[in-house]
Scaffold this active site. Structure first.
Site, short mmCIF file in Angstrom:
data_model
loop_
_atom_site.label_atom_id
_atom_site.label_comp_id
_atom_site.label_asym_id
_atom_site.label_seq_id
_atom_site.Cartn_x
_atom_site.Cartn_y
_atom_site.Cartn_z
N ALA A 79 0.82 -1.21 0.00
CA ALA A 79 0.00 0.00 0.00
C ALA A 79 0.86 1.26 0.00
CB ALA A 79 -0.92 0.01 1.21
N GLU A 127 0.11 -10.02 -1.39
CA GLU A 127 -1.31 -10.37 -1.51
C GLU A 127 -1.75 -10.35 -2.97
OE1 GLU A 127 -3.71 -9.25 2.43
OE2 GLU A 127 -2.68 -7.51 1.59
#
Length: 278
Positions: A79, A127
């Site tokens: 992120a 992920e």
């Protein structure tokens, strides 16, 4: 190699995602993360990625997709923490949900998707990789679900997909500690399918991914989709008997196709079949 194989660039809402269809490898799509220096997942990158995924999903003749990075030594650092500093607390749940749905979109692509990890894949970057079907890394790759170091947990499906890939005990260790896993260990524990020696161009995982994708080019597009459906949905169905019902349903999906008839005709005529995904 990427520049040589990528012939046509599809326009997107930004240049943070490069979607190309190589003329030299028909039936294969290349999905490139292009947000240097670390391919941090921002709101704009996420929107562009979902746009590209929607386009790929509509291509019935595609036999495979490669997710890779255009940035040397980096796959995706997760992120965009600088952006998150300015996100209001009440907006965080929606943002995390959007990221989770983006990875689910990747996971639910009907055709096989291969991930080439030629560098760092941290947090949300790993992920992303876990949302793919086949993962290839180089010996210089470094991976981790490191969210506990930031006093949070993986929110893009990592707590669910990692245990399904490496087993519950190993997943707990890796998520609790947030420790780094390097290429050879990643292959040993089953986190990746292959770990290949890094080359001088820094793209050994991409090269190996292209080799795998090339094998898919002679396979029937509908058959590949139905095989993925049978494996993925059958495994998630639980008992083998339930999975066999999913397999039967998937097999019914290939029987009425023109590709199946084309394969039989090509066998009889001793030629290469010309599949159209129909």
């Amino acid at each position: 190699l990427i520049q040589q194989t990528s012939r046509r660039l599809l326009s997107s809402s930004s240049n943070e995602i490069l979607l190309t269809y190589p003329e030299a490898n028909p039936g294969i799509a290349l999905l490139g993360l292009n947000r240097p220096p670390v391919n941090a997942v921002s709101l704009s990158l996420g929107a562009s990625l979902r746009e590209a995924i929607a386009e790929i999903k509509s291509k019935k003749s595609l036999q495979g997709v490669i997710l890779y990075s255009t940035t040397p030594k980096i796959f995706c650092a997760g992120a965009d923490l600088k952006e998150r500093l300015f996100i209001k607390e009440e907006d965080v749940p929606g943002m995390v949900r959007t990221f989770r749905l983006m990875i689910q979109d990747i996971y639910e692509l009907p055709m096989p998707i291969i991930c080439a990890i030629d560098g760092v894949a941290m947090g949300g970057g790993l992920e992303l990789a876990l949302g793919t079907d086949i993962r290839v890394c180089s010996t210089t790759a470094k991976m981790a679900l490191s969210e506990t170091k930031l006093a949070i947990i993986p929110g893009g499906g990592g707590t669910q997909r990692l245990p399904r890939v490496v087993g519950v005990p190993k997943a707990k260790e890796l998520i609790f500690t947030g420790r780094d896993v390097y290429g050879e260990e990643a292959e040993k524990i089953g986190l990746v399918n292959y770990c290949v020696e890094q080359n001088g161009d820094g793209n050994a995982a991409f090269v190996k991914s292209m080799e795998i994708a090339t094998l898919l080019q002679d396979r029937g597009p509908v058959a590949l989709r139905m095989a993925k459906k049978a494996i993925t949905e059958g495994f998630e169905a639980g008992p083998v008997r339930a999975g066999l019902e999913v397999e039967h349903e998937a097999y019914m999906g290939v029987i009425p196709t023109t590709d199946r008839i084309e394969a039989l005709m090509a066998f009889r005529e001793k030629r290469k079949p010309n599949f159209k995904g129909e």
